[in-house]
Each structure stands twice: as structure tokens, then as C-alpha cells.
Write a protein that holds these residues in place. Structure first.
Motif, PDB file in Angstrom:
ATOM      1  N   VAL A  29      35.744  38.203  41.307  1.00 29.35           N
ATOM      2  CA  VAL A  29      37.138  38.585  41.148  1.00 29.35           C
ATOM      3  C   VAL A  29      37.880  38.271  42.442  1.00 29.35           C
ATOM      4  O   VAL A  29      37.336  38.402  43.532  1.00 29.35           O
ATOM      5  CB  VAL A  29      37.240  40.098  40.830  1.00 29.35           C
ATOM      6  N   CYS A  30      39.144  37.859  42.309  1.00 31.44           N
ATOM      7  CA  CYS A  30      39.946  37.520  43.500  1.00 31.44           C
ATOM      8  C   CYS A  30      40.079  38.688  44.459  1.00 31.44           C
ATOM      9  O   CYS A  30      40.207  38.484  45.663  1.00 31.44           O
ATOM     10  CB  CYS A  30      41.326  37.042  43.071  1.00 31.44           C
ATOM     11  N   TRP A  31      40.044  39.909  43.941  1.00 26.55           N
ATOM     12  CA  TRP A  31      40.164  41.073  44.829  1.00 26.55           C
ATOM     13  C   TRP A  31      39.012  41.131  45.819  1.00 26.55           C
ATOM     14  O   TRP A  31      39.163  41.587  46.942  1.00 26.55           O
ATOM     15  CB  TRP A  31      40.231  42.365  44.016  1.00 26.55           C
ATOM     16  N   ASP A  32      37.841  40.667  45.399  1.00 25.76           N
ATOM     17  CA  ASP A  32      36.702  40.654  46.313  1.00 25.76           C
ATOM     18  C   ASP A  32      36.993  39.795  47.536  1.00 25.76           C
ATOM     19  O   ASP A  32      36.693  40.182  48.664  1.00 25.76           O
ATOM     20  CB  ASP A  32      35.445  40.129  45.617  1.00 25.76           C
ATOM     21  N   LEU A  33      37.576  38.633  47.318  1.00 25.25           N
ATOM     22  CA  LEU A  33      37.931  37.759  48.440  1.00 25.25           C
ATOM     23  C   LEU A  33      38.911  38.440  49.378  1.00 25.25           C
ATOM     24  O   LEU A  33      38.798  38.331  50.601  1.00 25.25           O
ATOM     25  CB  LEU A  33      38.515  36.443  47.934  1.00 25.25           C
ATOM     26  N   LEU A  34      39.868  39.155  48.809  1.00 27.01           N
ATOM     27  CA  LEU A  34      40.855  39.868  49.629  1.00 27.01           C
ATOM     28  C   LEU A  34      40.170  40.942  50.473  1.00 27.01           C
ATOM     29  O   LEU A  34      40.459  41.082  51.665  1.00 27.01           O
ATOM     30  CB  LEU A  34      41.941  40.475  48.749  1.00 27.01           C
ATOM     31  N   TYR A  35      39.253  41.677  49.870  1.00 29.13           N
ATOM     32  CA  TYR A  35      38.536  42.711  50.628  1.00 29.13           C
ATOM     33  C   TYR A  35      37.747  42.105  51.781  1.00 29.13           C
ATOM     34  O   TYR A  35      37.736  42.636  52.894  1.00 29.13           O
ATOM     35  CB  TYR A  35      37.593  43.504  49.717  1.00 29.13           C
ATOM     36  N   TYR A  36      37.073  40.996  51.513  1.00 27.61           N
ATOM     37  CA  TYR A  36      36.299  40.335  52.569  1.00 27.61           C
ATOM     38  C   TYR A  36      37.215  39.824  53.679  1.00 27.61           C
ATOM     39  O   TYR A  36      36.908  39.950  54.863  1.00 27.61           O
ATOM     40  CB  TYR A  36      35.490  39.174  52.010  1.00 27.61           C
ATOM     41  N   ALA A  37      38.348  39.240  53.289  1.00 22.75           N
ATOM     42  CA  ALA A  37      39.288  38.698  54.282  1.00 22.75           C
ATOM     43  C   ALA A  37      39.866  39.809  55.139  1.00 22.75           C
ATOM     44  O   ALA A  37      39.958  39.686  56.366  1.00 22.75           O
ATOM     45  CB  ALA A  37      40.397  37.920  53.586  1.00 22.75           C
ATOM     46  N   VAL A  38      40.249  40.910  54.516  1.00 26.26           N
ATOM     47  CA  VAL A  38      40.829  42.043  55.263  1.00 26.26           C
ATOM     48  C   VAL A  38      39.771  42.668  56.167  1.00 26.26           C
ATOM     49  O   VAL A  38      40.049  43.003  57.324  1.00 26.26           O
ATOM     50  CB  VAL A  38      41.438  43.080  54.298  1.00 26.26           C
TER      51      VAL A  38
END
Length: 100
Positions: A2-11
Motif C-alpha cells: 500500500v502507498c501508505w507504507d512507503l509514506l511511513y518509511y519515508a517519514v
């Protein structure tokens, strides 16, 4: 993934990069790189020698302890942290998918 996973990793990675920016001056001070020069009897004093040249890691550490970290270096640390966090998260997810 899910795209949210990428956001969590980036943050998360960006937070680590930002934390490194705030921790660097404290770590350098503890090592003996102070704003008034190298502290006698410190780790920095034991590293200092006649072979210290301009542009070396030692010189960069002393510069950061005196002047601080530039805004560009702060932005770069957060950006690199964000990219590294995303990459590690993606690799972790890929490994978990293969193991399922």
C-alpha cells in the motif's frame, strides 16, 4: 504494498535524518570538538596530529562544532534519511512477501 507504507518509511527515515542533525553537535562536543577548539585530553585531541589537512574528516568535524551545520546539509540529511527509510522498508516488505 500500500502507498501508505512507503509514506511511513519515508517519514521514519526523514525523522532519523533530522535526529542526526540535532545529535551531531552534541556528539562532537562529547568527543572534544568544541566551539573554542579541541578540548585537551579528549578523543578529538588524541586524533589530532600534524597530518590533519583541510577537507579531512577531522577538519569537517571541527568546522561543524564551531559554525554549526548548514541549512543545505540539514536538508540533505533529511532527504537521504527519507530515501534510505523508503528503501529499507521496501526491501523489508519484499523479503516478507518472499517468505510468505
Amino acid at each position: 504494498m500500500v502507498c501508505w507504507d512507503l509514506l511511513y518509511y519515508a517519514v521514519g527515515g526523514a525523522a532519523v535524518g533530522a535526529g542526526a542533525i540535532f545529535a551531531a553537535p552534541m556528539v562532537l562536543t562529547v568527543a572534544g570538538f568544541t566551539s573554542s577548539g579541541i578540548a585537551a585530553g579528549s578523543i578529538a585531541a588524541s586524533m589530532q596530529g600534524a597530518a590533519v589537512t583541510s577537507g579531512s574528516l577531522f577538519a569537517a568535524a571541527q568546522s561543524v562544532s564551531v559554525v554549526g551545520v548548514s541549512t543545505m546539509a540539514e536538508v540533505a540529511a533529511v532527504a537521504v534519511g527519507s530515501l534510505a527509510g523508503t528503501a529499507v522498508g521496501c526491501l523489508n516488505d519484499a523479503c516478507n512477501i518472499e517468505n510468505e
